[in-house]
Design a protein around this motif. Sequence first.
Motif, PDB file in Angstrom:
ATOM      1  N   LEU A  27      43.185  25.592  26.665  1.00  0.00           N
ATOM      2  CA  LEU A  27      44.249  26.187  26.031  1.00  0.00           C
ATOM      3  C   LEU A  27      44.356  27.930  26.983  1.00  0.00           C
ATOM      4  CD1 LEU A  27      46.711  26.384  24.370  1.00  0.00           C
ATOM      5  CD2 LEU A  27      44.996  27.556  22.553  1.00  0.00           C
ATOM      6  N   GLN A  28      45.938  27.721  27.317  1.00  0.00           N
ATOM      7  CA  GLN A  28      45.527  28.630  28.375  1.00  0.00           C
ATOM      8  C   GLN A  28      45.454  30.077  27.122  1.00  0.00           C
ATOM      9  OE1 GLN A  28      49.850  28.859  30.559  1.00  0.00           O
ATOM     10  NE2 GLN A  28      48.443  30.754  31.394  1.00  0.00           N
ATOM     11  N   PRO A  29      44.996  30.835  28.463  1.00  0.00           N
ATOM     12  CA  PRO A  29      44.961  31.987  27.217  1.00  0.00           C
ATOM     13  C   PRO A  29      45.930  33.238  27.723  1.00  0.00           C
ATOM     14  CG  PRO A  29      43.180  32.153  28.745  1.00  0.00           C
ATOM     15  CD  PRO A  29      43.522  30.894  29.040  1.00  0.00           C
ATOM     16  N   MET A  48      53.193  27.801  21.343  1.00  0.00           N
ATOM     17  CA  MET A  48      51.759  28.951  20.837  1.00  0.00           C
ATOM     18  C   MET A  48      51.128  29.704  22.085  1.00  0.00           C
ATOM     19  SD  MET A  48      50.204  26.260  22.859  1.00  0.00           S
ATOM     20  CE  MET A  48      50.564  25.227  21.748  1.00  0.00           C
ATOM     21  N   LEU A  49      50.610  30.107  22.093  1.00  0.00           N
ATOM     22  CA  LEU A  49      50.600  31.242  22.728  1.00  0.00           C
ATOM     23  C   LEU A  49      49.631  31.767  21.630  1.00  0.00           C
ATOM     24  CD1 LEU A  49      51.833  32.959  25.151  1.00  0.00           C
ATOM     25  CD2 LEU A  49      52.807  34.971  22.807  1.00  0.00           C
ATOM     26  N   LEU A  50      48.141  31.830  23.085  1.00  0.00           N
ATOM     27  CA  LEU A  50      46.573  32.276  22.939  1.00  0.00           C
ATOM     28  C   LEU A  50      46.669  33.792  23.179  1.00  0.00           C
ATOM     29  CD1 LEU A  50      44.160  32.399  21.582  1.00  0.00           C
ATOM     30  CD2 LEU A  50      43.355  30.948  23.706  1.00  0.00           C
ATOM     31  N   LEU A  51      47.039  34.414  21.918  1.00  0.00           N
ATOM     32  CA  LEU A  51      46.719  36.225  22.053  1.00  0.00           C
ATOM     33  C   LEU A  51      45.122  36.830  22.043  1.00  0.00           C
ATOM     34  CD1 LEU A  51      49.976  37.059  20.919  1.00  0.00           C
ATOM     35  CD2 LEU A  51      49.796  36.860  23.016  1.00  0.00           C
ATOM     36  N   MET A 197      38.897  34.771  11.931  1.00  0.00           N
ATOM     37  CA  MET A 197      38.261  35.929  11.473  1.00  0.00           C
ATOM     38  C   MET A 197      36.612  35.441  11.791  1.00  0.00           C
ATOM     39  SD  MET A 197      40.046  35.615   7.698  1.00  0.00           S
ATOM     40  CE  MET A 197      39.261  37.382   7.191  1.00  0.00           C
ATOM     41  N   GLY A 198      36.127  36.098  13.390  1.00  0.00           N
ATOM     42  CA  GLY A 198      35.309  35.621  14.019  1.00  0.00           C
ATOM     43  C   GLY A 198      35.136  35.008  15.037  1.00  0.00           C
ATOM     44  N   ASP A 199      33.935  35.172  15.745  1.00  0.00           N
ATOM     45  CA  ASP A 199      34.041  34.580  17.367  1.00  0.00           C
ATOM     46  C   ASP A 199      34.179  32.691  16.872  1.00  0.00           C
ATOM     47  OD1 ASP A 199      33.638  36.283  18.336  1.00  0.00           O
ATOM     48  OD2 ASP A 199      31.750  36.339  18.706  1.00  0.00           O
ATOM     49  N   VAL A 200      34.152  31.633  17.472  1.00  0.00           N
ATOM     50  CA  VAL A 200      34.875  30.402  17.502  1.00  0.00           C
ATOM     51  C   VAL A 200      34.264  29.898  18.228  1.00  0.00           C
ATOM     52  CG1 VAL A 200      35.637  28.345  16.057  1.00  0.00           C
ATOM     53  CG2 VAL A 200      36.219  30.409  15.562  1.00  0.00           C
ATOM     54  N   SER A 201      32.749  29.148  18.640  1.00  0.00           N
ATOM     55  CA  SER A 201      32.974  28.179  19.317  1.00  0.00           C
ATOM     56  C   SER A 201      33.547  26.983  19.886  1.00  0.00           C
ATOM     57  CB  SER A 201      31.106  27.592  19.309  1.00  0.00           C
ATOM     58  OG  SER A 201      31.016  26.696  18.210  1.00  0.00           O
ATOM     59  N   LEU A 202      33.937  26.124  21.293  1.00  0.00           N
ATOM     60  CA  LEU A 202      34.727  24.999  21.543  1.00  0.00           C
ATOM     61  C   LEU A 202      34.149  24.173  20.539  1.00  0.00           C
ATOM     62  CD1 LEU A 202      36.515  24.430  22.901  1.00  0.00           C
ATOM     63  CD2 LEU A 202      34.472  23.057  24.865  1.00  0.00           C
ATOM     64  N   THR A 203      33.117  24.297  19.781  1.00  0.00           N
ATOM     65  CA  THR A 203      32.364  22.614  19.098  1.00  0.00           C
ATOM     66  C   THR A 203      32.645  23.821  17.524  1.00  0.00           C
ATOM     67  OG1 THR A 203      29.799  23.993  19.186  1.00  0.00           O
ATOM     68  CG2 THR A 203      31.379  21.447  20.815  1.00  0.00           C
ATOM     69  N   GLY A 204      33.125  24.356  17.363  1.00  0.00           N
ATOM     70  CA  GLY A 204      32.351  24.893  15.740  1.00  0.00           C
ATOM     71  C   GLY A 204      33.887  24.979  14.998  1.00  0.00           C
ATOM     72  N   LEU A 268      44.774  20.235  23.370  1.00  0.00           N
ATOM     73  CA  LEU A 268      44.860  22.113  24.128  1.00  0.00           C
ATOM     74  C   LEU A 268      43.625  21.965  23.280  1.00  0.00           C
ATOM     75  CD1 LEU A 268      48.106  22.768  24.887  1.00  0.00           C
ATOM     76  CD2 LEU A 268      46.771  21.358  26.291  1.00  0.00           C
ATOM     77  N   VAL A 269      42.591  22.778  23.405  1.00  0.00           N
ATOM     78  CA  VAL A 269      41.421  23.499  23.735  1.00  0.00           C
ATOM     79  C   VAL A 269      40.884  24.542  23.516  1.00  0.00           C
ATOM     80  CG1 VAL A 269      40.526  20.785  22.329  1.00  0.00           C
ATOM     81  CG2 VAL A 269      39.646  22.214  24.673  1.00  0.00           C
ATOM     82  N   SER A 270      40.094  24.775  22.424  1.00  0.00           N
ATOM     83  CA  SER A 270      39.646  26.303  23.859  1.00  0.00           C
ATOM     84  C   SER A 270      38.820  26.468  21.936  1.00  0.00           C
ATOM     85  CB  SER A 270      40.221  27.606  23.782  1.00  0.00           C
ATOM     86  OG  SER A 270      40.218  28.475  23.921  1.00  0.00           O
ATOM     87  N   SER A 271      37.823  27.360  22.917  1.00  0.00           N
ATOM     88  CA  SER A 271      37.078  28.782  22.135  1.00  0.00           C
ATOM     89  C   SER A 271      37.696  29.738  21.796  1.00  0.00           C
ATOM     90  CB  SER A 271      35.255  29.157  22.619  1.00  0.00           C
ATOM     91  OG  SER A 271      35.800  29.662  23.725  1.00  0.00           O
TER      92      SER A 271
END
Length: 327
Positions: A27-29, A48-51, A197-204, A268-271
């Motif tokens: 997923l494009q940041p 969508m838009l990852l900000l 609401m917190g860091d989410v790992s790629l597999t999280g 489309l995936v992301s941490s």
Amino acid sequence: MPGIELDKTATVAVSDGPLTANDILQLQPSYPDEPLDVLRARYDEDGMLLLKGLIPREDVLQARAKYFEMMSPTGVLKDDTTPVQGIFNPNNSPDDFPGIGAGAVGMNGRPGGDNAQAFVDLAIQAHYKDWYTKDLCKHSALLGFVAKFTGWKENTLGLKRSLLRNNVPHTKPIGVHYDQIFLRYGEPTSVTAWVPMGDVSLTGGGLIYLEGGDSVGQEFEENFNKKARECGLTEDEARNAFNQNMMSTGLLSENPAEFAKQYNRRWLVSSYDAGDVVLHKPHAIHASTVNNDPDNVIRLATDLRFVNEAKPYDARWTKYYEFGDGV
């Protein structure tokens, strides 16, 4: 699509199995300080838009800590860890800590059995706390950006109804859907802000978006509306029939891997980092992954909806979330 290189060693899984390297794309940041016309064009094209870093990280983590401080008496957290870490207690059954709107008994039914009652009661109460409703949901950085980005300015309204969801490791993820299904009584002009609401790992257990999914969602709408007109249904009859045409949970599918193959698309995936926000359109098709975080971090996130107060919108969303509210 340019972006951050995916971790090739991580296995991203959905409810119907792992996604292979051929099934996914990064997923494009994007960044809040980019020109608005560039961000709008990207949003229009991708749906969508990852900000990155839209909300100050410390403000998001404060809300995360408040949530898990509330939940702590239920035993959900591992001993000798802090609330802000949100580490799941591996001695417990994940079934006793279900996420709100997890789809087990309908998207707005009460999840879990008797053993989950204390946790679920607290999870609902969290929806009404000032640290959530005011400090996070109405955060000036988020509300201000949406007002500028959409051009709605002072007509920008954050709807009260939201879904504050936890996702403990190895529990059922959210299936394939788009948001207009649940905002049926308004024009398809709303903007959803998904806030981890917190860091989410790629597999999280983070959200994933179907490549070109906005157009696929619109096709679903157009095809059904065409059939409704041919059958001579009124607008209300068509609305009800459309919702009945979905699965009982309002989902398009419980099987993201199969769904994407059916449409010859990738996911489309992301941490995600605390402070990130994903804005998406009403027809953007998305789902979530299984939370297989290697450190047993509980994924916590919320879905916030914004509308133009000067246009027709789904007034059912002007009340805080409660079980059985019919939405």
